[in-house]
Design a protein around this motif. Structure first.
Motif, PDB file in Angstrom:
ATOM      1  N   ARG A  55      16.753 -26.040  23.712  1.00 31.41           N
ATOM      2  CA  ARG A  55      16.065 -27.192  23.122  1.00 31.41           C
ATOM      3  C   ARG A  55      14.601 -27.168  23.558  1.00 31.41           C
ATOM      4  O   ARG A  55      14.275 -26.768  24.663  1.00 31.41           O
ATOM      5  N   HIS A  56      13.749 -27.609  22.661  1.00 37.24           N
ATOM      6  CA  HIS A  56      12.315 -27.625  22.922  1.00 37.24           C
ATOM      7  C   HIS A  56      11.901 -28.998  23.453  1.00 37.24           C
ATOM      8  O   HIS A  56      12.410 -30.020  22.988  1.00 37.24           O
ATOM      9  N   ASN A  57      10.988 -29.007  24.394  1.00 41.17           N
ATOM     10  CA  ASN A  57      10.387 -30.262  24.833  1.00 41.17           C
ATOM     11  C   ASN A  57       9.265 -30.560  23.841  1.00 41.17           C
ATOM     12  O   ASN A  57       8.192 -29.953  23.902  1.00 41.17           O
ATOM     13  N   PHE A  58       9.515 -31.489  22.930  1.00 42.16           N
ATOM     14  CA  PHE A  58       8.572 -31.714  21.832  1.00 42.16           C
ATOM     15  C   PHE A  58       7.187 -32.102  22.328  1.00 42.16           C
ATOM     16  O   PHE A  58       6.189 -31.777  21.702  1.00 42.16           O
ATOM     17  N   LYS A  59       7.112 -32.781  23.482  1.00 43.14           N
ATOM     18  CA  LYS A  59       5.805 -33.209  23.988  1.00 43.14           C
ATOM     19  C   LYS A  59       4.940 -32.027  24.423  1.00 43.14           C
ATOM     20  O   LYS A  59       3.719 -32.143  24.489  1.00 43.14           O
ATOM     21  N   LYS A  60       5.575 -30.898  24.671  1.00 46.89           N
ATOM     22  CA  LYS A  60       4.831 -29.702  25.057  1.00 46.89           C
ATOM     23  C   LYS A  60       4.481 -28.815  23.863  1.00 46.89           C
ATOM     24  O   LYS A  60       3.714 -27.863  24.002  1.00 46.89           O
ATOM     25  N   LEU A  61       5.026 -29.128  22.704  1.00 44.44           N
ATOM     26  CA  LEU A  61       4.742 -28.325  21.511  1.00 44.44           C
ATOM     27  C   LEU A  61       3.355 -28.672  20.970  1.00 44.44           C
ATOM     28  O   LEU A  61       3.049 -29.840  20.717  1.00 44.44           O
ATOM     29  N   GLN A  62       2.544 -27.653  20.775  1.00 44.57           N
ATOM     30  CA  GLN A  62       1.190 -27.852  20.267  1.00 44.57           C
ATOM     31  C   GLN A  62       1.207 -28.522  18.890  1.00 44.57           C
ATOM     32  O   GLN A  62       0.353 -29.363  18.593  1.00 44.57           O
ATOM     33  N   ILE A  63       2.203 -28.205  18.063  1.00 46.82           N
ATOM     34  CA  ILE A  63       2.255 -28.813  16.735  1.00 46.82           C
ATOM     35  C   ILE A  63       2.481 -30.322  16.835  1.00 46.82           C
ATOM     36  O   ILE A  63       1.923 -31.086  16.051  1.00 46.82           O
ATOM     37  N   TRP A  64       3.292 -30.748  17.799  1.00 45.67           N
ATOM     38  CA  TRP A  64       3.516 -32.191  17.980  1.00 45.67           C
ATOM     39  C   TRP A  64       2.254 -32.863  18.504  1.00 45.67           C
ATOM     40  O   TRP A  64       1.866 -33.925  18.027  1.00 45.67           O
ATOM     41  N   GLN A  65       1.598 -32.221  19.474  1.00 48.87           N
ATOM     42  CA  GLN A  65       0.375 -32.782  20.042  1.00 48.87           C
ATOM     43  C   GLN A  65      -0.698 -32.946  18.966  1.00 48.87           C
ATOM     44  O   GLN A  65      -1.376 -33.979  18.897  1.00 48.87           O
ATOM     45  N   GLU A  66      -0.855 -31.945  18.129  1.00 49.72           N
ATOM     46  CA  GLU A  66      -1.866 -32.024  17.066  1.00 49.72           C
ATOM     47  C   GLU A  66      -1.473 -33.023  15.984  1.00 49.72           C
ATOM     48  O   GLU A  66      -2.334 -33.676  15.397  1.00 49.72           O
ATOM     49  N   ALA A  67      -0.177 -33.172  15.744  1.00 42.91           N
ATOM     50  CA  ALA A  67       0.279 -34.192  14.801  1.00 42.91           C
ATOM     51  C   ALA A  67      -0.024 -35.588  15.347  1.00 42.91           C
ATOM     52  O   ALA A  67      -0.376 -36.496  14.578  1.00 42.91           O
ATOM     53  N   MET A  89       0.210 -43.803   3.906  1.00 44.03           N
ATOM     54  CA  MET A  89      -0.430 -42.815   4.784  1.00 44.03           C
ATOM     55  C   MET A  89       0.020 -42.992   6.230  1.00 44.03           C
ATOM     56  O   MET A  89       0.232 -42.003   6.942  1.00 44.03           O
ATOM     57  N   ASN A  90       0.165 -44.242   6.669  1.00 45.94           N
ATOM     58  CA  ASN A  90       0.619 -44.475   8.038  1.00 45.94           C
ATOM     59  C   ASN A  90       2.030 -43.935   8.244  1.00 45.94           C
ATOM     60  O   ASN A  90       2.304 -43.235   9.224  1.00 45.94           O
ATOM     61  N   ARG A  91       2.906 -44.249   7.322  1.00 44.04           N
ATOM     62  CA  ARG A  91       4.294 -43.784   7.443  1.00 44.04           C
ATOM     63  C   ARG A  91       4.370 -42.260   7.377  1.00 44.04           C
ATOM     64  O   ARG A  91       5.117 -41.620   8.110  1.00 44.04           O
ATOM     65  N   CYS A  92       3.588 -41.696   6.509  1.00 45.23           N
ATOM     66  CA  CYS A  92       3.590 -40.250   6.310  1.00 45.23           C
ATOM     67  C   CYS A  92       3.080 -39.513   7.550  1.00 45.23           C
ATOM     68  O   CYS A  92       3.667 -38.531   7.988  1.00 45.23           O
ATOM     69  N   SER A  93       1.983 -39.990   8.117  1.00 48.71           N
ATOM     70  CA  SER A  93       1.429 -39.314   9.297  1.00 48.71           C
ATOM     71  C   SER A  93       2.400 -39.399  10.469  1.00 48.71           C
ATOM     72  O   SER A  93       2.587 -38.415  11.198  1.00 48.71           O
ATOM     73  N   VAL A  94       3.035 -40.535  10.637  1.00 48.43           N
ATOM     74  CA  VAL A  94       4.013 -40.692  11.716  1.00 48.43           C
ATOM     75  C   VAL A  94       5.217 -39.785  11.464  1.00 48.43           C
ATOM     76  O   VAL A  94       5.794 -39.223  12.405  1.00 48.43           O
ATOM     77  N   SER A  95       5.569 -39.589  10.219  1.00 45.77           N
ATOM     78  CA  SER A  95       6.699 -38.732   9.868  1.00 45.77           C
ATOM     79  C   SER A  95       6.482 -37.277  10.292  1.00 45.77           C
ATOM     80  O   SER A  95       7.435 -36.587  10.653  1.00 45.77           O
ATOM     81  N   ILE A  96       5.251 -36.825  10.256  1.00 47.01           N
ATOM     82  CA  ILE A  96       4.964 -35.438  10.650  1.00 47.01           C
ATOM     83  C   ILE A  96       5.417 -35.209  12.092  1.00 47.01           C
ATOM     84  O   ILE A  96       6.217 -34.317  12.380  1.00 47.01           O
ATOM     85  N   ALA A  97       4.938 -36.035  13.001  1.00 47.10           N
ATOM     86  CA  ALA A  97       5.286 -35.890  14.421  1.00 47.10           C
ATOM     87  C   ALA A  97       6.742 -36.264  14.677  1.00 47.10           C
ATOM     88  O   ALA A  97       7.420 -35.623  15.496  1.00 47.10           O
ATOM     89  N   SER A  98       7.235 -37.284  14.001  1.00 45.52           N
ATOM     90  CA  SER A  98       8.607 -37.753  14.237  1.00 45.52           C
ATOM     91  C   SER A  98       9.639 -36.689  13.883  1.00 45.52           C
ATOM     92  O   SER A  98      10.629 -36.512  14.601  1.00 45.52           O
ATOM     93  N   ASN A  99       9.415 -35.986  12.783  1.00 43.66           N
ATOM     94  CA  ASN A  99      10.357 -34.928  12.405  1.00 43.66           C
ATOM     95  C   ASN A  99      10.333 -33.767  13.387  1.00 43.66           C
ATOM     96  O   ASN A  99      11.368 -33.162  13.651  1.00 43.66           O
ATOM     97  N   ILE A 100       9.179 -33.477  13.944  1.00 44.44           N
ATOM     98  CA  ILE A 100       9.102 -32.420  14.961  1.00 44.44           C
ATOM     99  C   ILE A 100       9.918 -32.835  16.182  1.00 44.44           C
ATOM    100  O   ILE A 100      10.732 -32.058  16.700  1.00 44.44           O
ATOM    101  N   SER A 101       9.725 -34.069  16.642  1.00 48.62           N
ATOM    102  CA  SER A 101      10.449 -34.508  17.839  1.00 48.62           C
ATOM    103  C   SER A 101      11.943 -34.620  17.569  1.00 48.62           C
ATOM    104  O   SER A 101      12.754 -34.191  18.404  1.00 48.62           O
ATOM    105  N   GLU A 102      12.332 -35.165  16.433  1.00 55.55           N
ATOM    106  CA  GLU A 102      13.761 -35.281  16.130  1.00 55.55           C
ATOM    107  C   GLU A 102      14.411 -33.911  16.000  1.00 55.55           C
ATOM    108  O   GLU A 102      15.499 -33.669  16.526  1.00 55.55           O
ATOM    109  N   GLY A 103      13.743 -33.007  15.331  1.00 54.40           N
ATOM    110  CA  GLY A 103      14.288 -31.663  15.164  1.00 54.40           C
ATOM    111  C   GLY A 103      14.438 -30.910  16.470  1.00 54.40           C
ATOM    112  O   GLY A 103      15.350 -30.089  16.631  1.00 54.40           O
ATOM    113  N   SER A 104      13.559 -31.205  17.423  1.00 52.85           N
ATOM    114  CA  SER A 104      13.632 -30.503  18.715  1.00 52.85           C
ATOM    115  C   SER A 104      14.909 -30.823  19.469  1.00 52.85           C
ATOM    116  O   SER A 104      15.297 -30.085  20.374  1.00 52.85           O
TER     117      SER A 104
END
Length: 121
Positions: A3-15, A41-56
């Motif tokens: 499992r990935h620590n999403f907080k350490k993923l550069q893609i999550w940080q940039e999202a 736009m607010n929901r969409c931007s949050v979705s980018i990071a949220s899907n990364i963290s949930e998928g991790s």
């Protein structure tokens, strides 16, 4: 798969940075867009990071890839909404170009990360 620590993923940080930029932008949209473009736009931007963290949290790379694909889709959706803001003259050219570049980098990094997890590539 580990499992990935999403907080350490550069893609999550940039999202997360994109979320911050998004909220600055949407707070300046016209009042009549409060329940339209601003909310979307607010929901969409949050979705980018949220899907990364949930998928991790998923147990296999194949499951994680599905969430990354959803995250990538949200990034493209947000880019379209950014273009709407520009076309409607809600934002200036300089800010548009900065944010467009930023979201394209996020899209590219998500795609590259997906490629690194895909066993078929």
């Amino acid at each position: 798969m580990r499992r990935h620590n999403f907080k350490k993923l550069q893609i999550w940080q940039e999202a997360m940075v994109l979320i911050d930029e998004n909220y600055l932008l949407t707070s300046k949209l016209p009042d009549y867009e409060k329940y339209g473009l601003r909310t979307q736009m607010n929901r969409c931007s949050v979705s980018i990071a949220s899907n990364i963290s949930e998928g991790s949290s998923k147990g296999t790379d194949r499951h994680f890839l599905k969430y990354l694909d959803d995250s990538l889709g949200s990034a493209f959706e947000w880019e379209t909404q950014l273009n709407v803001c520009h076309r409607q003259n809600f934002i200036e050219e300089e800010l548009f170009l900065k944010l467009e570049d930023q979201v394209k980098k996020v899209q590219c990094k998500i795609s590259n990360f997906m490629d690194s997890l895909d066993p078929d590539k």
